[in-house]
Write a protein that holds these residues in place. Structure first.
Motif, PDB file in Angstrom:
ATOM      1  N   TRP A   1       0.876  -1.171   0.000  1.00  0.00           N
ATOM      2  CA  TRP A   1       0.000   0.000   0.000  1.00  0.00           C
ATOM      3  C   TRP A   1       0.905   1.210   0.000  1.00  0.00           C
ATOM      4  CZ3 TRP A   1      -0.490   4.347   2.963  1.00  0.00           C
ATOM      5  CH2 TRP A   1      -1.558   5.182   2.604  1.00  0.00           C
ATOM      6  N   SER A   2       0.675   2.118  -0.954  1.00  0.00           N
ATOM      7  CA  SER A   2       1.555   3.263  -1.149  1.00  0.00           C
ATOM      8  C   SER A   2       0.826   4.555  -0.819  1.00  0.00           C
ATOM      9  CB  SER A   2       2.047   3.296  -2.606  1.00  0.00           C
ATOM     10  OG  SER A   2       2.649   4.543  -2.911  1.00  0.00           O
ATOM     11  N   LYS A   3       1.476   5.410  -0.038  1.00  0.00           N
ATOM     12  CA  LYS A   3       0.872   6.693   0.307  1.00  0.00           C
ATOM     13  C   LYS A   3       0.789   7.624  -0.896  1.00  0.00           C
ATOM     14  CE  LYS A   3       5.309   8.474   2.007  1.00  0.00           C
ATOM     15  NZ  LYS A   3       6.042   8.973   3.185  1.00  0.00           N
ATOM     16  N   GLU A   4       1.553   7.314  -1.957  1.00  0.00           N
ATOM     17  CA  GLU A   4       1.518   8.127  -3.171  1.00  0.00           C
ATOM     18  C   GLU A   4       0.551   7.562  -4.205  1.00  0.00           C
ATOM     19  OE1 GLU A   4       2.987  10.940  -3.441  1.00  0.00           O
ATOM     20  OE2 GLU A   4       4.155  10.832  -1.579  1.00  0.00           O
ATOM     21  N   ASP A   5       0.499   6.226  -4.341  1.00  0.00           N
ATOM     22  CA  ASP A   5      -0.244   5.605  -5.444  1.00  0.00           C
ATOM     23  C   ASP A   5      -1.312   4.608  -4.992  1.00  0.00           C
ATOM     24  OD1 ASP A   5       1.522   6.793  -7.548  1.00  0.00           O
ATOM     25  OD2 ASP A   5       3.026   5.563  -6.533  1.00  0.00           O
ATOM     26  N   ASP A   6      -1.565   4.525  -3.690  1.00  0.00           N
ATOM     27  CA  ASP A   6      -2.537   3.580  -3.118  1.00  0.00           C
ATOM     28  C   ASP A   6      -2.065   2.131  -3.217  1.00  0.00           C
ATOM     29  OD1 ASP A   6      -4.292   5.488  -2.185  1.00  0.00           O
ATOM     30  OD2 ASP A   6      -5.375   5.597  -4.060  1.00  0.00           O
ATOM     31  N   LEU A   7      -1.875   1.610  -4.420  1.00  0.00           N
ATOM     32  CA  LEU A   7      -1.287   0.277  -4.589  1.00  0.00           C
ATOM     33  C   LEU A   7      -0.083   0.399  -5.499  1.00  0.00           C
ATOM     34  CD1 LEU A   7      -4.071  -2.440  -5.038  1.00  0.00           C
ATOM     35  CD2 LEU A   7      -2.669  -1.968  -3.035  1.00  0.00           C
ATOM     36  N   SER A   8       1.007  -0.268  -5.115  1.00  0.00           N
ATOM     37  CA  SER A   8       2.207  -0.286  -5.932  1.00  0.00           C
ATOM     38  C   SER A   8       2.899  -1.627  -5.716  1.00  0.00           C
ATOM     39  CB  SER A   8       3.123   0.887  -5.576  1.00  0.00           C
ATOM     40  OG  SER A   8       4.174   1.002  -6.505  1.00  0.00           O
ATOM     41  N   GLN A   9       4.081  -1.795  -6.299  1.00  0.00           N
ATOM     42  CA  GLN A   9       4.788  -3.067  -6.180  1.00  0.00           C
ATOM     43  C   GLN A   9       6.248  -2.831  -5.850  1.00  0.00           C
ATOM     44  OE1 GLN A   9       4.203  -3.619 -10.654  1.00  0.00           O
ATOM     45  NE2 GLN A   9       5.988  -4.918 -10.243  1.00  0.00           N
ATOM     46  N   ILE A  10       6.869  -3.840  -5.250  1.00  0.00           N
ATOM     47  CA  ILE A  10       8.297  -3.840  -4.990  1.00  0.00           C
ATOM     48  C   ILE A  10       8.855  -5.175  -5.433  1.00  0.00           C
ATOM     49  CG2 ILE A  10       8.189  -2.220  -3.056  1.00  0.00           C
ATOM     50  CD1 ILE A  10       8.330  -4.613  -1.159  1.00  0.00           C
ATOM     51  N   ASP A  11      10.173  -5.247  -5.583  1.00  0.00           N
ATOM     52  CA  ASP A  11      10.810  -6.494  -5.990  1.00  0.00           C
ATOM     53  C   ASP A  11      10.756  -7.510  -4.856  1.00  0.00           C
ATOM     54  OD1 ASP A  11      11.432  -5.414  -8.447  1.00  0.00           O
ATOM     55  OD2 ASP A  11      13.441  -4.749  -7.808  1.00  0.00           O
ATOM     56  N   THR A  12      10.718  -8.763  -5.223  1.00  0.00           N
ATOM     57  CA  THR A  12      10.704  -9.850  -4.242  1.00  0.00           C
ATOM     58  C   THR A  12      11.980  -9.825  -3.398  1.00  0.00           C
ATOM     59  OG1 THR A  12       9.376 -11.222  -5.718  1.00  0.00           O
ATOM     60  CG2 THR A  12      10.591 -12.359  -3.977  1.00  0.00           C
TER      61      THR A  12
END
Length: 344
Positions: A234-245
């Protein structure tokens, strides 16, 4: 000198068994002026007491009869001289409610046993601890963990505290977390319970459901999610985002109701037939409970704006039969895999 607490009882009944339970108002037109841990809006007195029982560290409630607000207290008293005069309020010390919560014959590992009738007992387990954050409308209870962990370690940590990695599975959940950020509670990006599944070839929640099903969430609404790998945050900038495993990240743990999780069958929909009863000023969880407590109720229409609960004598699994209505959620009771009251 301490004031003796009067014994003034209120009675409520369950519709299935016809058995009545009592609880006592400790002091009328009084409230305790300290240690208010949480304020619940639009509650009946019975639901106010239930909400306190459902939270492990709640010891008493101030109930505002005029605004229907329920103050959950982390402290209580037996000396009524410590209470403040307030014509709007009733004060109830939950720990003294021996008649409402009689002794049981079973042992509850994680909660308090409640006897409804002989041979009919269940474990009332705190649904949402007072130190957690809670959305009544979504029945969503979570806490933030301000320690960075990878997905596997975060998953294990949540499990050790009786939770799971949070699954904000609808846009309503995402917007609730946005409100929490705006209110100053969330101040970072947080790992949640979603990741790319190489076998399925799609983003999946840890409960086995698809993240982007175009009903609850649509991938096109989240521009930062592009590659077919990694884990969700959950991203404060984009609501949902992704990160690397493999990356460490602070994370959110979600606590599910012990006696069963329920799912909304259809958002912004209602069934337009066979309304048997209309209940006012109900939370979503209480609306579903009221249906479960009535033998012939098969579904509910829940009005999120007026907090009204329509108990239905019919239901459907064909969503095309539902009427579009932005105020309502529809819940089909028979599709709920578990029940709220666990009878042992």
């Amino acid at each position: 000198m301490k004031t003796v607490i009067p014994s003034i009882s209120l009675i409520y009944c369950t519709f299935v068994t016809g058995i009545c339970s009592e609880f006592s108002v400790t002091a009328y037109s009084k409230r305790l002026g300290r240690d208010v841990r949480s304020t619940q809006k639009l509650r009946g007195l019975r639901q106010c007491v239930r909400d306190c029982v459902d939270r492990g560290q709640c010891k008493a409630v101030n109930y505002d009869r005029e605004s229907l607000q329920c103050q959950l207290l982390g402290d209580s008293i037996t000396d009524l001289s410590q209470l403040m005069d307030d014509d709007s309020f009733n004060f109830i010390d939950v720990s003294t409610q021996s008649t409402g919560f009689p002794a049981c014959t079973i042992t509850c590992t994680y909660g308090v046993c409640v006897k409804i009738s002989p041979g009919n007992e269940y474990c009332s387990v705190p649904a949402c601890p007072m130190t957690y954050r809670y959305s009544t409308a979504l029945n969503f209870c979570y806490t933030k963990v301000e320690v960075s962990k990878n997905f596997t370690d975060a998953y294990s940590y949540c499990k050790t505290i009786g939770c799971r990695l949070a699954v904000p599975s609808t846009m309503e959940h995402i917007l609730f977390l946005r409100e929490e950020f705006n209110a100053g509670y969330l101040d970072n990006d947080y790992r949640i319970g979603g990741q790319w599944d190489t076998e399925e070839g799609k983003w999946m929640w840890i409960n086995g459901k698809t993240v982007f099903d175009d009903i609850n969430l649509s991938l096109s609404d989240f521009e930062e999610i592009e590659s077919s790998s990694g884990e969700l945050i959950w991203s404060k900038e984009d609501d949902l985002s992704q990160i690397d495993t493999g990356h460490g990240k602070k994370f959110l743990c979600e606590k599910l109701a012990f006696c069963g999780e329920f799912s909304v069958t259809a958002y912004n929909k209602r069934l337009g037939r066979d309304v048997r009863s209309m209940l006012k000023l109900r939370g979503l969880r209480q609306c579903v409970r009221d249906c479960v407590d009535r033998g012939q109720c098969k579904a509910v229409n829940y009005d999120r704006e007026s907090l009204q609960c329509q108990l239905l004598g019919d239901s459907t699994t064909d969503l095309s039969q539902l009427v579009d209505d932005e105020k309502f959620n529809f819940i089909h009771i028979a599709s709920q895999g578990t029940m709220f009251w666990l009878k042992l």
